[in-house]
Design a protein around this motif. Structure first.
Motif, short mmCIF file in Angstrom:
data_model
loop_
_atom_site.label_atom_id
_atom_site.label_comp_id
_atom_site.label_asym_id
_atom_site.label_seq_id
_atom_site.Cartn_x
_atom_site.Cartn_y
_atom_site.Cartn_z
N GLU A 72 0.82 -1.22 0.00
CA GLU A 72 0.00 0.00 0.00
C GLU A 72 0.85 1.27 0.00
O GLU A 72 0.34 2.38 0.17
CB GLU A 72 -0.90 0.01 1.25
CG GLU A 72 -1.97 -1.05 1.25
CD GLU A 72 -2.54 -1.29 2.65
OE1 GLU A 72 -2.16 -0.58 3.61
OE2 GLU A 72 -3.37 -2.20 2.78
N ASN A 73 2.16 1.11 -0.15
CA ASN A 73 3.08 2.26 -0.16
C ASN A 73 3.07 3.05 1.15
O ASN A 73 3.22 4.27 1.15
CB ASN A 73 2.78 3.21 -1.32
CG ASN A 73 3.13 2.59 -2.65
OD1 ASN A 73 4.20 2.02 -2.80
ND2 ASN A 73 2.21 2.67 -3.59
N SER A 74 2.89 2.34 2.28
CA SER A 74 2.95 3.02 3.58
C SER A 74 4.39 3.26 4.01
O SER A 74 4.67 4.17 4.78
CB SER A 74 2.24 2.19 4.65
OG SER A 74 0.86 2.08 4.37
N TRP A 75 5.29 2.42 3.52
CA TRP A 75 6.69 2.46 3.98
C TRP A 75 7.66 2.38 2.81
O TRP A 75 7.39 1.71 1.81
CB TRP A 75 7.00 1.25 4.87
CG TRP A 75 6.14 1.08 6.07
CD1 TRP A 75 5.04 0.28 6.20
CD2 TRP A 75 6.31 1.72 7.34
NE1 TRP A 75 4.53 0.38 7.46
CE2 TRP A 75 5.28 1.25 8.18
CE3 TRP A 75 7.24 2.63 7.84
CZ2 TRP A 75 5.14 1.67 9.50
CZ3 TRP A 75 7.10 3.05 9.16
CH2 TRP A 75 6.07 2.57 9.98
N LEU A 76 8.81 3.01 2.98
CA LEU A 76 9.98 2.75 2.15
C LEU A 76 10.89 1.86 2.98
O LEU A 76 10.86 1.90 4.21
CB LEU A 76 10.73 4.06 1.84
CG LEU A 76 10.01 5.06 0.94
CD1 LEU A 76 10.73 6.40 0.96
CD2 LEU A 76 9.92 4.53 -0.48
N THR A 77 11.71 1.06 2.33
CA THR A 77 12.64 0.20 3.06
C THR A 77 14.05 0.40 2.54
O THR A 77 14.27 0.66 1.35
CB THR A 77 12.28 -1.30 2.91
OG1 THR A 77 12.40 -1.67 1.52
CG2 THR A 77 10.86 -1.57 3.39
N VAL A 78 15.01 0.29 3.46
CA VAL A 78 16.43 0.40 3.10
C VAL A 78 17.24 -0.34 4.15
O VAL A 78 16.84 -0.41 5.32
CB VAL A 78 16.87 1.89 2.99
CG1 VAL A 78 16.81 2.60 4.34
CG2 VAL A 78 18.25 2.02 2.37
N GLY A 79 18.36 -0.92 3.72
CA GLY A 79 19.25 -1.58 4.68
C GLY A 79 19.66 -0.62 5.78
O GLY A 79 19.92 0.55 5.54
N ALA A 80 19.68 -1.10 7.02
CA ALA A 80 19.96 -0.23 8.16
C ALA A 80 21.41 0.22 8.18
O ALA A 80 22.31 -0.52 7.78
CB ALA A 80 19.63 -0.96 9.46
N ASP A 81 21.62 1.43 8.66
CA ASP A 81 22.95 2.00 8.86
C ASP A 81 23.04 2.33 10.35
O ASP A 81 22.27 3.14 10.87
CB ASP A 81 23.10 3.27 8.01
CG ASP A 81 24.45 3.93 8.18
OD1 ASP A 81 25.16 3.62 9.15
OD2 ASP A 81 24.79 4.79 7.34
N LEU A 82 23.98 1.68 11.05
CA LEU A 82 24.07 1.84 12.50
C LEU A 82 24.36 3.29 12.89
O LEU A 82 23.98 3.73 13.98
CB LEU A 82 25.14 0.91 13.09
CG LEU A 82 24.94 -0.59 12.82
CD1 LEU A 82 25.88 -1.42 13.67
CD2 LEU A 82 23.51 -1.02 13.05
N ALA A 83 25.01 4.05 12.02
CA ALA A 83 25.31 5.45 12.33
C ALA A 83 24.03 6.26 12.49
O ALA A 83 23.97 7.21 13.27
CB ALA A 83 26.20 6.06 11.25
N VAL A 84 22.98 5.88 11.76
CA VAL A 84 21.70 6.60 11.88
C VAL A 84 21.10 6.34 13.27
O VAL A 84 20.55 7.23 13.91
CB VAL A 84 20.71 6.20 10.76
CG1 VAL A 84 19.35 6.84 10.96
CG2 VAL A 84 21.27 6.56 9.39
N ILE A 85 21.25 5.10 13.75
CA ILE A 85 20.68 4.75 15.05
C ILE A 85 21.45 5.39 16.20
O ILE A 85 20.87 5.94 17.13
CB ILE A 85 20.68 3.21 15.25
CG1 ILE A 85 19.90 2.52 14.12
CG2 ILE A 85 20.10 2.84 16.62
CD1 ILE A 85 20.00 1.00 14.14
N PHE A 86 22.78 5.32 16.14
CA PHE A 86 23.58 5.66 17.32
C PHE A 86 24.33 6.99 17.24
O PHE A 86 24.70 7.53 18.27
CB PHE A 86 24.58 4.54 17.60
CG PHE A 86 23.95 3.22 17.92
CD1 PHE A 86 23.14 3.07 19.04
CD2 PHE A 86 24.16 2.11 17.10
CE1 PHE A 86 22.55 1.84 19.33
CE2 PHE A 86 23.58 0.89 17.39
CZ PHE A 86 22.76 0.76 18.51
#
Length: 200
Positions: free
Chosen positions: A157-171
């Motif tokens: 339904e195009n509610s989300w985009l997906t991309v491989g996680a980058d730990l720098a974004v999290i931490f």
């Protein structure tokens, strides 16, 4: 989906909310998926801070916080499920000699491919309280969950985009920049997303 097509596995990926997703828990959110299988998915919202920080959380669980670097770090609203329960997303902790552990160091830990673990037992907080424990942590109250086929439907339904996680974004990324940084992993900026976006 054709029967011969393998199911998608978005473990260790980000879900990035599309502008049309108005659900209060998920609007403009970035969700880190800890687990995704045919049975469903489990993740933590990484960009919605609650009104308490780690110092207050540790006071609440009656532990000293032996890590000044974490004192003002917010506790996150990880999702609408089990919002009284703590979930600690952290870099994988290796026992002793730095070799990969046969078992996680903490009691209730899910090992996530990509170098992270998610722990729900208090022993990880006890380790942090002594100044030890994992160096990089994100602590949330509550988590996000999808039943069998539910996330796949939302993706269709195009509610989300997906991309491989980058730990720098999290931490390593300030909270208010995480949505934009996650989009940049796809080469996108928020203004490029139309709330009415559909399949081209």
């Amino acid at each position: 989906m054709p029967a011969d097509e393998p199911p998608i596995n978005l473990t260790h990926h980000f879900l990035i909310a599309m502008p049309g997703l108005q659900d209060e828990a998920f609007s403009k959110s970035v969700v880190y998926l800890c687990e995704h299988s045919a049975r469903g998915a489990l993740g933590l919202v990484i960009n919605k801070p609650s009104d308490i920080d780690l110092r207050k959380l540790f006071d609440k669980v009656e532990l000293p916080l032996g890590r000044d670097d974490l004192a003002r770090t917010p506790v996150f609203q990880g999702g609408p499920v089990q919002t009284e329960r703590g979930f600690v997303l952290h870099e994988a902790v290796f026992a002793g000699d730095g070799a990969a552990p046969a078992d996680p160091v903490y009691a209730s830990t899910m090992t996530i491919p990509g170098g992270l673990e998610m722990t729900t037992s208090k022993d990880v907080l006890e380790a942090i309280s002594t100044g030890a424990g994992p160096r990089k942590v994100l602590i949330s109250l509550g988590y996000s969950a999808w039943g069998e086929g539910q996330l796949e439907s939302e993706l269709a339904e195009n509610s989300w985009l997906t991309v491989g996680a980058d730990l720098a974004v999290i931490f390593d990324t300030p909270v208010e920049q995480r949505y934009a940084k996650a989009l940049m992993l796809l080469g996108l900026e928020a203004w490029m997303l139309s709330p009415e976006a559909g399949h081209a």
